[in-house]
Every structure is written in C-alpha cells, then in structure tokens.
Design a protein around this motif. Sequence first.
Motif, PDB file in Angstrom:
ATOM      1  N   ALA A  37       0.828  -1.203   0.000  1.00  0.00           N
ATOM      2  CA  ALA A  37       0.000   0.000   0.000  1.00  0.00           C
ATOM      3  C   ALA A  37       0.861   1.252   0.000  1.00  0.00           C
ATOM      4  O   ALA A  37       0.478   2.290  -0.535  1.00  0.00           O
ATOM      5  N   ALA A  38       2.061   1.120   0.580  1.00  0.00           N
ATOM      6  CA  ALA A  38       2.939   2.277   0.662  1.00  0.00           C
ATOM      7  C   ALA A  38       3.856   2.406  -0.560  1.00  0.00           C
ATOM      8  O   ALA A  38       4.513   3.422  -0.739  1.00  0.00           O
ATOM      9  N   ALA A  39       3.904   1.368  -1.386  1.00  0.00           N
ATOM     10  CA  ALA A  39       4.849   1.355  -2.517  1.00  0.00           C
ATOM     11  C   ALA A  39       4.367   2.235  -3.663  1.00  0.00           C
ATOM     12  O   ALA A  39       3.171   2.516  -3.792  1.00  0.00           O
ATOM     13  N   THR A  40       5.320   2.671  -4.498  1.00  0.00           N
ATOM     14  CA  THR A  40       4.944   3.446  -5.690  1.00  0.00           C
ATOM     15  C   THR A  40       4.441   2.481  -6.759  1.00  0.00           C
ATOM     16  O   THR A  40       4.687   1.277  -6.684  1.00  0.00           O
ATOM     17  N   ASP A  41       3.769   3.030  -7.752  1.00  0.00           N
ATOM     18  CA  ASP A  41       3.277   2.204  -8.864  1.00  0.00           C
ATOM     19  C   ASP A  41       4.425   1.408  -9.478  1.00  0.00           C
ATOM     20  O   ASP A  41       4.307   0.212  -9.730  1.00  0.00           O
ATOM     21  N   ALA A  42       5.540   2.118  -9.712  1.00  0.00           N
ATOM     22  CA  ALA A  42       6.667   1.458 -10.378  1.00  0.00           C
ATOM     23  C   ALA A  42       7.190   0.303  -9.535  1.00  0.00           C
ATOM     24  O   ALA A  42       7.537  -0.763 -10.064  1.00  0.00           O
ATOM     25  N   ASP A  43       7.220   0.508  -8.220  1.00  0.00           N
ATOM     26  CA  ASP A  43       7.686  -0.572  -7.339  1.00  0.00           C
ATOM     27  C   ASP A  43       6.776  -1.789  -7.436  1.00  0.00           C
ATOM     28  O   ASP A  43       7.240  -2.932  -7.455  1.00  0.00           O
ATOM     29  N   GLY A  53       8.013 -16.632 -12.758  1.00  0.00           N
ATOM     30  CA  GLY A  53       8.839 -17.695 -13.300  1.00  0.00           C
ATOM     31  C   GLY A  53       8.014 -18.298 -14.388  1.00  0.00           C
ATOM     32  O   GLY A  53       6.806 -18.131 -14.392  1.00  0.00           O
ATOM     33  N   ASP A  54       8.644 -19.019 -15.325  1.00  0.00           N
ATOM     34  CA  ASP A  54       7.766 -19.509 -16.381  1.00  0.00           C
ATOM     35  C   ASP A  54       7.222 -20.900 -16.067  1.00  0.00           C
ATOM     36  O   ASP A  54       6.508 -21.473 -16.854  1.00  0.00           O
ATOM     37  N   ASP A  55       7.583 -21.460 -14.928  1.00  0.00           N
ATOM     38  CA  ASP A  55       6.990 -22.766 -14.651  1.00  0.00           C
ATOM     39  C   ASP A  55       5.953 -22.685 -13.532  1.00  0.00           C
ATOM     40  O   ASP A  55       5.910 -21.716 -12.760  1.00  0.00           O
ATOM     41  N   GLU A  56       5.140 -23.719 -13.493  1.00  0.00           N
ATOM     42  CA  GLU A  56       4.028 -23.775 -12.560  1.00  0.00           C
ATOM     43  C   GLU A  56       4.474 -23.650 -11.111  1.00  0.00           C
ATOM     44  O   GLU A  56       3.887 -22.947 -10.310  1.00  0.00           O
ATOM     45  N   GLU A  57       5.545 -24.333 -10.781  1.00  0.00           N
ATOM     46  CA  GLU A  57       6.040 -24.347  -9.406  1.00  0.00           C
ATOM     47  C   GLU A  57       6.239 -22.931  -8.888  1.00  0.00           C
ATOM     48  O   GLU A  57       5.765 -22.563  -7.838  1.00  0.00           O
ATOM     49  N   ARG A  58       6.923 -22.138  -9.743  1.00  0.00           N
ATOM     50  CA  ARG A  58       7.199 -20.770  -9.307  1.00  0.00           C
ATOM     51  C   ARG A  58       5.931 -19.949  -9.206  1.00  0.00           C
ATOM     52  O   ARG A  58       5.794 -19.117  -8.325  1.00  0.00           O
ATOM     53  N   THR A  59       5.017 -20.217 -10.140  1.00  0.00           N
ATOM     54  CA  THR A  59       3.761 -19.468 -10.102  1.00  0.00           C
ATOM     55  C   THR A  59       3.130 -19.625  -8.730  1.00  0.00           C
ATOM     56  O   THR A  59       2.654 -18.666  -8.139  1.00  0.00           O
ATOM     57  N   ILE A  60       3.137 -20.844  -8.227  1.00  0.00           N
ATOM     58  CA  ILE A  60       2.511 -21.092  -6.928  1.00  0.00           C
ATOM     59  C   ILE A  60       3.367 -20.509  -5.805  1.00  0.00           C
ATOM     60  O   ILE A  60       2.869 -19.829  -4.917  1.00  0.00           O
ATOM     61  N   GLU A  61       4.666 -20.769  -5.892  1.00  0.00           N
ATOM     62  CA  GLU A  61       5.562 -20.332  -4.824  1.00  0.00           C
ATOM     63  C   GLU A  61       5.516 -18.824  -4.607  1.00  0.00           C
ATOM     64  O   GLU A  61       5.425 -18.338  -3.492  1.00  0.00           O
ATOM     65  N   ASP A  62       5.588 -18.103  -5.714  1.00  0.00           N
ATOM     66  CA  ASP A  62       5.643 -16.648  -5.603  1.00  0.00           C
ATOM     67  C   ASP A  62       4.285 -16.000  -5.714  1.00  0.00           C
ATOM     68  O   ASP A  62       4.170 -14.787  -5.782  1.00  0.00           O
ATOM     69  N   ALA A  63       3.249 -16.845  -5.735  1.00  0.00           N
ATOM     70  CA  ALA A  63       1.908 -16.310  -5.957  1.00  0.00           C
ATOM     71  C   ALA A  63       1.477 -15.268  -4.928  1.00  0.00           C
ATOM     72  O   ALA A  63       0.876 -14.265  -5.308  1.00  0.00           O
ATOM     73  N   PRO A  64       1.758 -15.464  -3.631  1.00  0.00           N
ATOM     74  CA  PRO A  64       1.227 -14.491  -2.679  1.00  0.00           C
ATOM     75  C   PRO A  64       1.613 -13.058  -3.021  1.00  0.00           C
ATOM     76  O   PRO A  64       0.760 -12.171  -3.048  1.00  0.00           O
ATOM     77  N   LEU A  65       2.870 -12.859  -3.355  1.00  0.00           N
ATOM     78  CA  LEU A  65       3.334 -11.505  -3.624  1.00  0.00           C
ATOM     79  C   LEU A  65       2.753 -10.991  -4.948  1.00  0.00           C
ATOM     80  O   LEU A  65       2.346  -9.836  -5.058  1.00  0.00           O
ATOM     81  N   LEU A  66       2.705 -11.880  -5.921  1.00  0.00           N
ATOM     82  CA  LEU A  66       2.144 -11.497  -7.220  1.00  0.00           C
ATOM     83  C   LEU A  66       0.690 -11.067  -7.040  1.00  0.00           C
ATOM     84  O   LEU A  66       0.261 -10.020  -7.528  1.00  0.00           O
ATOM     85  N   LEU A  67      -0.072 -11.899  -6.332  1.00  0.00           N
ATOM     86  CA  LEU A  67      -1.489 -11.591  -6.145  1.00  0.00           C
ATOM     87  C   LEU A  67      -1.668 -10.295  -5.360  1.00  0.00           C
ATOM     88  O   LEU A  67      -2.538  -9.483  -5.671  1.00  0.00           O
ATOM     89  N   ALA A  68      -0.814 -10.113  -4.365  1.00  0.00           N
ATOM     90  CA  ALA A  68      -0.905  -8.883  -3.572  1.00  0.00           C
ATOM     91  C   ALA A  68      -0.642  -7.670  -4.458  1.00  0.00           C
ATOM     92  O   ALA A  68      -1.322  -6.642  -4.356  1.00  0.00           O
ATOM     93  N   ALA A  69       0.336  -7.798  -5.361  1.00  0.00           N
ATOM     94  CA  ALA A  69       0.671  -6.682  -6.244  1.00  0.00           C
ATOM     95  C   ALA A  69      -0.482  -6.391  -7.201  1.00  0.00           C
ATOM     96  O   ALA A  69      -0.840  -5.232  -7.431  1.00  0.00           O
ATOM     97  N   VAL A  70      -1.074  -7.455  -7.749  1.00  0.00           N
ATOM     98  CA  VAL A  70      -2.170  -7.244  -8.697  1.00  0.00           C
ATOM     99  C   VAL A  70      -3.380  -6.661  -7.969  1.00  0.00           C
ATOM    100  O   VAL A  70      -4.081  -5.800  -8.496  1.00  0.00           O
ATOM    101  N   ARG A  71      -3.595  -7.122  -6.747  1.00  0.00           N
ATOM    102  CA  ARG A  71      -4.719  -6.585  -5.970  1.00  0.00           C
ATOM    103  C   ARG A  71      -4.538  -5.082  -5.728  1.00  0.00           C
ATOM    104  O   ARG A  71      -5.451  -4.290  -5.937  1.00  0.00           O
ATOM    105  N   GLU A  72      -3.331  -4.715  -5.343  1.00  0.00           N
ATOM    106  CA  GLU A  72      -3.055  -3.305  -5.081  1.00  0.00           C
ATOM    107  C   GLU A  72      -3.254  -2.494  -6.367  1.00  0.00           C
ATOM    108  O   GLU A  72      -3.849  -1.417  -6.353  1.00  0.00           O
ATOM    109  N   ALA A  73      -2.766  -3.052  -7.474  1.00  0.00           N
ATOM    110  CA  ALA A  73      -2.887  -2.335  -8.748  1.00  0.00           C
ATOM    111  C   ALA A  73      -4.358  -2.172  -9.128  1.00  0.00           C
ATOM    112  O   ALA A  73      -4.770  -1.109  -9.609  1.00  0.00           O
TER     113      ALA A  73
END
Length: 771
Positions: A37-43, A53-73
């Motif tokens: 919430a405190a980060a800039t758009d660019a961040d 990552g281009d594989d499924e494993e990474r998609t799941i592993e890093d999903a929390p942060l990705l989803l949080a970023a998309v939610r904020e956006a």
Amino acid sequence: MAGFGWFWKAMGSSATANQKKSKTIVGEADKAAERLAAATDADIVDIARSCIGDDEERTIEDAPLLLAAVREAASRTLGMRPFDVQLQGALRMLVGDVVEMATGEGKTLVGAMTAVGYGLQGRRVHVITVNSFLAGRDESWMGPLLDFFGLTHGAVAEEAGPDERREVYRRDVVFGAVNEIGFDVLRDQLITRRRDAVRTPADVAVIDEADSVMVDEALVPLVLAGSEPGAGPSGRITDLVRRMEEDRDFTVSGDRRNVFLTEAGAEFVERALGIDSLYAEDAGDVLSQVNVALHAQHLLVRDVHYLVRDGAVALIDNSRGRVAELQRWPDGLQAAVEAKEGLTVTDGGRILDQITIQALLGLYPRKCGMTGTAVAASDQLRQFYDLSVSVIDPNVPTRRFDEADHVYVTAEERDAAVIDHIVEVQATGQPVLVGTQDVAASEELADALVLRGVECNVLNAKNHEVEAAVIAEAGRPGRVTVSTQMAGRGTDIRLGGPDGEPGQPEHDKVVELGGLHVVGVGRFRSARLDNQLRGRAGRQGDPGSTVFFVSLEDDMVSVGGVGEELTAEPEQDGRLGQKKVLQFIDHCQRVTEGQMLDIHATTWKYNKLIADQRAIVNARRDRVLDTEAAWEDLSYHDVEKAGALQAQGIDHAVLVQAAREIMLHHLDHEWSDHLAYLDDVRESIHLRAIARESPIDEFHRLSIAAFGELAERAVALARETFSDATITEEGVDLDGLGLHKPSATWTYMVNDNPLNSTGGSVMGSIASIFR
Ligand code: ADP
C-alpha cells in the motif's frame, strides 16, 4: 450416465487440497498488503515482475506476492479491491483450471488479473468472450489494470477491417468473441501472401462462460463461404411456391421445422414447368429449388426468423434471439428468402472452410476458464480439453431459494400456470426474470402477459448492447423481463436497477420483497443450463428465488423419458406434485445429458479427423506461402514455360508469387471439395448407420482415402494451370482460365442442436437453426 463421476469422487480429496492451498496463498497475500500500500506504482510493477517464473512451481511459490501486487494495482486503477475469492480464482486459472464462480462474483476482474499474470510471463493472451459487445466492454473496463503493468491490449470489434484487426492481434492481451477469432483463423487460412494474415497466434486462452463455449457450443461449426452464382430458386419457382397451399400441396411437420411436398404439390409444379417428373434424373435441381423455396416461404417467418433491414435479410439467431450480423443461411436458402421478400438475390455460396469451436480452442497451447456452472461440465472439460475444475466459494454466502418444479401434464396447462404465477408475483412488486426455451416462446408468453395487463420487456433480436442495458434493468421493482436463457449474459442484475445498492429505497424495497424471482419455462436439456438461469438470482448474497414450470410434453421430457411410464394423478389445480414425478423429470434430464455427452463424443470424432486433415493442409499451405516451393515444383515440371517466362524478363518475385497463387488456388479448392465430400459421406453414413457396425470407422476409411488423393490432385491441377496460364509482370491471370476467386466471402455459425440434428451436414442442421 457414462462418464467420469467416479473419477471426480476419487479426485475429491485433491480438489479440496487445492482449495485449501489457494486459501493459504491468498491469506499470505494479505500479509504483504500493508507494505504494498505504501509502494509506488513502479515498485509494484517491479515486485510483480520479480515474481514471474515460467513454470508452474514458481507461479505457486511466488503467488502471494504477485497476487498482492495485482490486488493493489486493481484498487488503484479500477477502484475495486479484489476479494480473496477473486484472487483464489485468478490463481487457479494461472495454473490452468476452469474455475466455478457464481454470477456477480466479479469474474471479469478475475479474468483480467489472470491475463496480467500470463502477460507478465511474456505469453500472449486471448480473453475469449461470448460476444463482441462483452469483449469491447471488458477491454475498456479492465484496460487501466493492464496499462498499469505495461501490457498492451485491444478488442476485436465486429466491424473492424483487416488492418485494424492485424494491429489488435499484435497486442499482449486481446479480448475477442469466440466467433470473431474463429472467422479470422478461417480467413487467414485462405491468404496468398503472408503479410495478409491478420492473426498473431496467442499462447493462452482465458475463456469466459467456459462451459457454454467449450461444451454447449463446442461443435458449432464456424463457416467461411464464398459466392458462387446461381444456387437459389428461380423467380418462377418462387412464384409457384407462393401459390401453394398447406396440406394440399405440402405438409409441415408438427414442430414446424420441416416441410414436405405432397403428390399434388409435385404435380402442380410439373404441370406449371412442363416437366415430366420432378423426381427424374434430368429434372436437375428443380426439386431442391422447390424445397428450398418452400422452406423460405412457409417455415421462415419474417421478424421471427429474420428481419428485413436496409434492403437485405438479417438473420435472427434464434437460439439467442439476436440479429446475427454478417451471417447468412447456406445452400440457396438465403437466396430463397431474398426472392420471397422481393430483394435482390445475392449469389449462392460454396463452403470454403470451417472449424468447430473445439478445434479452434485446440490451437491454444494453454487454456483456462471461468463460469458459474463448471462442476456439472467437469466430465466434458476433462475428456475433451484435459482441464480440471476448481470451485471457488462465493464472497458472501448465497441466500437464493430454489423452489421445487411445478409440473403439469400438458404444455397448455403449464403455460396457463406460468402466466398466473407471474401475474401474481408481479402484483407484489417483486421483479421477475422469465427464461424460455426459444424466442418464439418468449414472444408468445409476452403477448399473453400483455393481455393480462402485465407490461414486460422481451429480449429478442436486438443487439448485445441494448440487451445488456435491458437485462441490467431487470432488477427494478415490478419489472418483468422475458428472455431466452442466453440473452444478455455477462450482465449483472442489481436489485433496484443498474445503480442499485444498499440504502437506496428501490434496492431496499426489492430486497424486502425477496429479491429477483427467476421463472424457468421448461427445464433445459442439462441441469447446467437450468443453473445458468437460476444463477441470475441471488448475486453477491442478495436474496432471490427460482422456480421452473415443466410439462410432460416438453422436449426434454419426451426425449429423455422415451419408453418410460409414469402414472400419477394430477391435483385439483392440475399440478403433479408427487415426489416420483419430480424424480422422473430429473431422470429425464440425466438421460438427455447422457445422450448429449455421447453425441458430443461421437461428433467430435468426426470433427477431430477433419481438424487433423486441415492441419496437414495448413502445414503444406505454410510451406507454399513462406518458401519458393511452388515455383520450384512448377518450373521443374514445365521447364520450357518457366524458361520462356524468364526470357521475357519477368521479375523472379512475380513468378514466385504467380506459382504460389496457382498452387494455393488448387489446394484450397480441393480442400473445399473435400469438405463437401465429407459432408455427403457423413450424411449417407448416418442413413446407413443402422446396418453398419461402426459408421465412424467407415467415415475414417473413406475420408482418409479421399484425403490421400487431395494433395496429389491439387499439385497435378496446378501443373496444368501453370502450363496454360498467362503470366505477365502483373502476375497470373487465373480468371482467364475460369478459375474464379469467390467475389465475396461471408461467415456464419451453424447452430447445431445435436439432439435434433439428423447429421452433421450444414443443410441437415438448418432445421435446428430455427430452435
Ligand atoms: P460476473 O461476470 O462474475 O457475473 P462481473 O464481472 O460482471 O461479474 O461483476 C459483477 C459486479 O461486481 C460488477 O458490477 C463489478 O463492478 C462488481 N465487482 C467485481 N469485483 C468487485 C470488487 N472486488 N469490489 C467491488 N465490486 C466488484
């Protein structure tokens, strides 16, 4: 029902595990929220990119942060903060599932977040919708979210020309209606220069209303036809047919879908035209012209099946009750209708190419989807697409009440009861949405309601945009809206009206009255379709109720209950309320569901073979388009001609292109002939099916034999043409040899209802267009 029910029971545990896992991941995304919430758009963009990552494993592993970023956006760009369930949905789609999320849960946003995820992986995404209006609406609505992540986007507009389409297809995320995308695939399979292709293939299909598209419409062929003069009936025949009388000269089947010439009718035509027998070999196509004219004259009703607008016939797509733009009837029927209406008769046509929606989706290496009713389509999704289903809980628990069916013996009693019921409910001020089986039924019902003093909106043959606006109004107090089940889909019905929300008097009034009341007239041929209609009520925890009125004469009951006996005594009001009756109706529906699955599987076997053959032809086409193979072959076979052309100093590039056009002309023509042949084979096999052990094996044998000769014949004809053709600096003159290119092409969808269709042929399924 034969299927994978057992499989899903066995899989149950892993589906639950997936759901748990998604919830945990989304829970973790919550933890990152404060920091983001405190980060800039660019961040935020950087953070999202770093998760990819281009594989499924990474998609799941890093999903929390990705989803949080998309939610904020999404919060920043769209003013909507995605709910947990929406993030769960997006996550399951990123691992390639079809998610079940109820109507009103915000699937548009889920689809867009999914597109962001795939887009950041560097994959080109097509968000596939059921119509172009929704594609455009969703693209402009979700555009800001895509912009945020630097992803380019566009929508394929129905009216867009090739240049505009080409430009749109190059973007990262493309929204398009399934038929528009399919027609572009077909048109790209006819180009003679690579630069004329409009499509850039995509890696991922994100499919909205996934069960409708992937199951219900999977085998609807999208057809590209080209004009070929003279397939319609002559004016003379049109006049004759106009003078014919029903039951004397022709008879019409009970469902008014087929028309048959009687002996007297045949004699009438024979006398008028001075021919011996309509049925004699040398009568040529008079009989088929008469049939087509009868069809146009006596089965097709202006304003029900088609409209006349700006001097042209516009088809009403009856399964959805809309004007079907840029579509026409095949095989002379269009011309027959034009003749009937006294319009200029356009050319008859020839089918140049076709593709089923299922084959079209097969072109995407990766697919995922979303719909309100996925679980009931699990068997098909797994069997035909190898996709799994994930169920996402509603954001707010549902409060919808589904009443038991009201069953009557006859359709007449059923209709009388429906009308009484609607009148009664409407009087209280509760809004009612009525779903009927087809447009004709909608209109009849609306007329009957008007006679009883109930004003109603009928959704019918309007454009998608108008329909969406009308559906959005369906939640106003006292409003009665009658439509086919599909009309206006993708549009949310808010209680109180389009802007209804808690606190607003109209909204609160409707809530008090029990929310939207959905009435189904006749159960559909699968429970899933019933549920699509029911799902209109009770969105986002709203109150709502649904009820279906059924009669034992309904199509679904008579087809599904064939050979079964039911004894039950109607009550005073004519209603059959016994438990065994209700169970019987469910049983009939399971039978029709099973039949449809079987038909789907069988029909797909035919279509799969055609799709495989098309792929082989395409590979050959590609080689001709992208290399000098055609010139090499043709010049090798007529060295003299090649030498003479070169001696005239004609540019090498011109010669190469001329050879290419000759080769492609014959290849395409042979393919079109092959399609017509396969259609005949399939028709005749169906007729002989009873005697044969396995029609599909027979079809395979014949089609493979014919296909084997196709390429050879095309090459042989091309060599002949090369030797005969005039080639100048301007290129090759194919017209001079009578090898005409179609002067115009057009596209249409054949709405094939497998339960009624006699075969797979276009003509055979014309009957079902009138559903
Ligand atoms: P669906 O396609 O699932 O039926 P839509 O995508 O049409 O649903 O969305 C339904 C409604 O919910 C829309 O009016 C949309 O604005 C609203 N909506 C969706 N997600 C959110 C959210 N996270 N916050 C607030 N409103 C939302």
